[in-house]
Write a protein that holds these residues in place. Structure first.
Motif, PDB file in Angstrom:
ATOM      1  N   THR A 217      65.122  15.935   4.777  1.00  0.00           N
ATOM      2  CA  THR A 217      64.975  17.302   5.278  1.00  0.00           C
ATOM      3  C   THR A 217      65.221  17.306   6.774  1.00  0.00           C
ATOM      4  O   THR A 217      64.709  16.462   7.495  1.00  0.00           O
ATOM      5  CB  THR A 217      63.571  17.850   4.978  1.00  0.00           C
ATOM      6  OG1 THR A 217      63.356  17.849   3.570  1.00  0.00           O
ATOM      7  CG2 THR A 217      63.402  19.252   5.519  1.00  0.00           C
ATOM      8  N   VAL A 218      66.014  18.266   7.240  1.00  0.00           N
ATOM      9  CA  VAL A 218      66.374  18.356   8.653  1.00  0.00           C
ATOM     10  C   VAL A 218      65.392  19.263   9.386  1.00  0.00           C
ATOM     11  O   VAL A 218      65.107  20.376   8.942  1.00  0.00           O
ATOM     12  CB  VAL A 218      67.812  18.885   8.820  1.00  0.00           C
ATOM     13  CG1 VAL A 218      68.148  19.098  10.290  1.00  0.00           C
ATOM     14  CG2 VAL A 218      68.802  17.905   8.188  1.00  0.00           C
ATOM     15  N   PHE A 219      64.894  18.767  10.522  1.00  0.00           N
ATOM     16  CA  PHE A 219      63.971  19.509  11.380  1.00  0.00           C
ATOM     17  C   PHE A 219      64.604  19.726  12.751  1.00  0.00           C
ATOM     18  O   PHE A 219      65.355  18.872  13.236  1.00  0.00           O
ATOM     19  CB  PHE A 219      62.663  18.737  11.579  1.00  0.00           C
ATOM     20  CG  PHE A 219      61.785  18.635  10.368  1.00  0.00           C
ATOM     21  CD1 PHE A 219      60.687  19.476  10.215  1.00  0.00           C
ATOM     22  CD2 PHE A 219      62.037  17.698   9.378  1.00  0.00           C
ATOM     23  CE1 PHE A 219      59.866  19.378   9.101  1.00  0.00           C
ATOM     24  CE2 PHE A 219      61.224  17.583   8.264  1.00  0.00           C
ATOM     25  CZ  PHE A 219      60.138  18.428   8.123  1.00  0.00           C
ATOM     26  N   ILE A 220      64.267  20.845  13.355  1.00  0.00           N
ATOM     27  CA  ILE A 220      64.606  21.078  14.754  1.00  0.00           C
ATOM     28  C   ILE A 220      63.346  21.534  15.481  1.00  0.00           C
ATOM     29  O   ILE A 220      62.536  22.282  14.942  1.00  0.00           O
ATOM     30  CB  ILE A 220      65.726  22.131  14.950  1.00  0.00           C
ATOM     31  CG1 ILE A 220      65.339  23.474  14.318  1.00  0.00           C
ATOM     32  CG2 ILE A 220      67.060  21.631  14.426  1.00  0.00           C
ATOM     33  CD1 ILE A 220      66.294  24.588  14.658  1.00  0.00           C
ATOM     34  N   SER A 221      63.180  21.036  16.702  1.00  0.00           N
ATOM     35  CA  SER A 221      62.085  21.532  17.538  1.00  0.00           C
ATOM     36  C   SER A 221      62.689  22.466  18.570  1.00  0.00           C
ATOM     37  O   SER A 221      63.613  22.088  19.293  1.00  0.00           O
ATOM     38  CB  SER A 221      61.337  20.379  18.210  1.00  0.00           C
ATOM     39  OG  SER A 221      62.214  19.536  18.928  1.00  0.00           O
ATOM     40  N   THR A 222      62.181  23.682  18.596  1.00  0.00           N
ATOM     41  CA  THR A 222      62.702  24.709  19.492  1.00  0.00           C
ATOM     42  C   THR A 222      61.697  24.972  20.608  1.00  0.00           C
ATOM     43  O   THR A 222      60.647  24.334  20.680  1.00  0.00           O
ATOM     44  CB  THR A 222      62.966  26.007  18.716  1.00  0.00           C
ATOM     45  OG1 THR A 222      61.706  26.652  18.439  1.00  0.00           O
ATOM     46  CG2 THR A 222      63.681  25.735  17.406  1.00  0.00           C
ATOM     47  N   TYR A 223      62.026  25.940  21.420  1.00  0.00           N
ATOM     48  CA  TYR A 223      61.109  26.307  22.489  1.00  0.00           C
ATOM     49  C   TYR A 223      60.118  27.365  22.032  1.00  0.00           C
ATOM     50  O   TYR A 223      59.457  28.010  22.833  1.00  0.00           O
ATOM     51  CB  TYR A 223      61.904  26.741  23.710  1.00  0.00           C
ATOM     52  CG  TYR A 223      62.770  25.607  24.207  1.00  0.00           C
ATOM     53  CD1 TYR A 223      62.202  24.421  24.664  1.00  0.00           C
ATOM     54  CD2 TYR A 223      64.148  25.688  24.137  1.00  0.00           C
ATOM     55  CE1 TYR A 223      62.975  23.364  25.077  1.00  0.00           C
ATOM     56  CE2 TYR A 223      64.932  24.630  24.549  1.00  0.00           C
ATOM     57  CZ  TYR A 223      64.341  23.467  25.012  1.00  0.00           C
ATOM     58  OH  TYR A 223      65.114  22.405  25.411  1.00  0.00           O
ATOM     59  N   SER A 224      60.032  27.544  20.710  1.00  0.00           N
ATOM     60  CA  SER A 224      58.999  28.417  20.145  1.00  0.00           C
ATOM     61  C   SER A 224      58.578  27.898  18.778  1.00  0.00           C
ATOM     62  O   SER A 224      58.383  28.666  17.842  1.00  0.00           O
ATOM     63  CB  SER A 224      59.521  29.855  20.024  1.00  0.00           C
ATOM     64  OG  SER A 224      60.666  29.899  19.200  1.00  0.00           O
ATOM     65  N   GLY A 225      58.464  26.581  18.652  1.00  0.00           N
ATOM     66  CA  GLY A 225      57.952  26.006  17.424  1.00  0.00           C
ATOM     67  C   GLY A 225      58.877  25.010  16.748  1.00  0.00           C
ATOM     68  O   GLY A 225      59.966  24.707  17.234  1.00  0.00           O
ATOM     69  N   LEU A 226      58.409  24.508  15.592  1.00  0.00           N
ATOM     70  CA  LEU A 226      59.129  23.526  14.789  1.00  0.00           C
ATOM     71  C   LEU A 226      59.618  24.197  13.505  1.00  0.00           C
ATOM     72  O   LEU A 226      58.875  24.936  12.874  1.00  0.00           O
ATOM     73  CB  LEU A 226      58.193  22.360  14.452  1.00  0.00           C
ATOM     74  CG  LEU A 226      58.772  21.203  13.632  1.00  0.00           C
ATOM     75  CD1 LEU A 226      59.771  20.402  14.456  1.00  0.00           C
ATOM     76  CD2 LEU A 226      57.640  20.292  13.145  1.00  0.00           C
ATOM     77  N   GLN A 227      60.878  23.916  13.115  1.00  0.00           N
ATOM     78  CA  GLN A 227      61.448  24.517  11.925  1.00  0.00           C
ATOM     79  C   GLN A 227      62.151  23.462  11.075  1.00  0.00           C
ATOM     80  O   GLN A 227      62.608  22.447  11.594  1.00  0.00           O
ATOM     81  CB  GLN A 227      62.461  25.610  12.291  1.00  0.00           C
ATOM     82  CG  GLN A 227      61.899  26.737  13.148  1.00  0.00           C
ATOM     83  CD  GLN A 227      62.955  27.771  13.496  1.00  0.00           C
ATOM     84  OE1 GLN A 227      63.789  28.130  12.673  1.00  0.00           O
ATOM     85  NE2 GLN A 227      62.932  28.241  14.727  1.00  0.00           N
TER      86      GLN A 227
END
Length: 314
Positions: A217-227
């Motif tokens: 599963t691919v995750f990205i951490s953004t500047y408004s949370g983790l998705q």
């Protein structure tokens, strides 16, 4: 932009050891700095090779750690730049480093560079990947390069993005996920087709800071949370706590614990304890976390703004 996100900074700090109590678990955190032999306190990346050595990329050279002492490598050894952002050992046990002036291979105590066919200047190397068939790729601020007998050759993965900055490539069973300019993510399926799964107009600013996978599963951490991507859409993870967090970096270890470097709270550890999700702040001397690495013994190494931190289960 990749160049905008990664800033050079040098700080000084002191050695420290402390115990962290996290619910039913307790951890020992040990910090290493220039006092202990590191060449710099700004740590950019950490990597352990197949021989057990720990390699540390800093803002002032490459360090090797055998558990007792640090050995430093720099320009005199042929290192292209003193800023080392990525380290990788390929399946042939060749050690590669990505610097602010391109890629280099380490042979014994010296570094060797290879010709880049389009002669573009490489200012940042975000990673290395071996996608199959014995090939080695390097992802850079000027696209993706494949190593061949003549050197590094530019390859085209997505039309119109040949020279775009690539923040990383994740390989899954369904194909490759290619991150462009930290605001676009393209899925290159195994059948050769493409799918744009993320495209955000941020007017030149990055939308996500790090890209990683766990259990395919691919995750990205953004500047408004983790998705994470569920195959159809992006799902926010731990939204109740992370929705307003500015996340610098993220990582998930073998025990499915999530580690997140946040601007507001520093290092956060998120884990499951039975039916509960436990959030705990890890006290560090810094908030800017650049990189994580889990070694063979299960220790978590934190590359940070003011030193290298080893977190071990007590």
């Amino acid at each position: 932009m990749l160049k905008t996100f990664f800033k050079y900074c040098i700080v000084t700090s002191i050695f420290s050891v402390h115990i962290i109590c996290i619910y039913a678990q307790s951890f020992t955190a040990k910090r290493y700095t220039t006092v202990d032999g590191l060449s710099d306190n700004y740590i950019l990346c950490v990597y352990q090779d197949s021989y057990g050595y720990l390699w540390i990329g800093t803002a002032h050279g490459l360090n090797r750690f055998d558990g007792k002492r640090f050995v430093t490598y720099g320009l005199k050894n042929g290192l292209p730049s003193m800023l080392v952002d990525r380290i990788y050992e390929d399946r042939n046990h060749r050690l590669w480093v990505g610097t602010r002036k391109g890629m280099a291979e380490m042979k014994e105590d010296s570094f060797y560079t290879y010709t880049i066919n389009d002669k573009k200047k490489i200012n940042f190397v975000s990673g290395f990947i071996e996608p199959g068939n014995g090939s080695l790729w390097a992802t850079t601020d000027n696209g993706v390069y494949k190593l061949n007998s003549k050197g590094w050759e530019k390859i085209k993965l997505y039309p119109g993005k040949e020279n775009a900055g690539v923040g990383g490539i994740i390989q899954t069973k369904g194909g490759l996920f290619i991150g462009y300019e930290n605001n676009t993510l393209i899925q290159l399926r195994n059948d050769g087709s493409y799918k744009v799964i993320l495209s955000v107009n941020t007017k030149g600013r990055p939308y996500y800071s790090s890209l990683f996978s766990k259990n395919d599963t691919v995750f990205i951490s953004t500047y408004s949370g983790l998705q994470y991507w569920n195959g159809y859409k992006w799902i926010k993870q731990f939204e109740d706590t992370l929705s307003r967090k500015f996340i610098y970096s993220s990582f998930c270890d073998k025990h499915n614990r999530f580690w997140l470097g946040t601007k507001e709270d520093g290092l956060l550890c998120i884990m499951n304890e039975g039916s509960k999700i436990i959030y705990r702040q890890i006290p560090l001397a810094f908030n800017l976390v650049s990189n994580y690495f889990e070694d063979r013994e299960g220790n978590i190494w934190i590359a940070g703004f003011e030193g290298l931190v080893k977190i071990s289960a007590s």
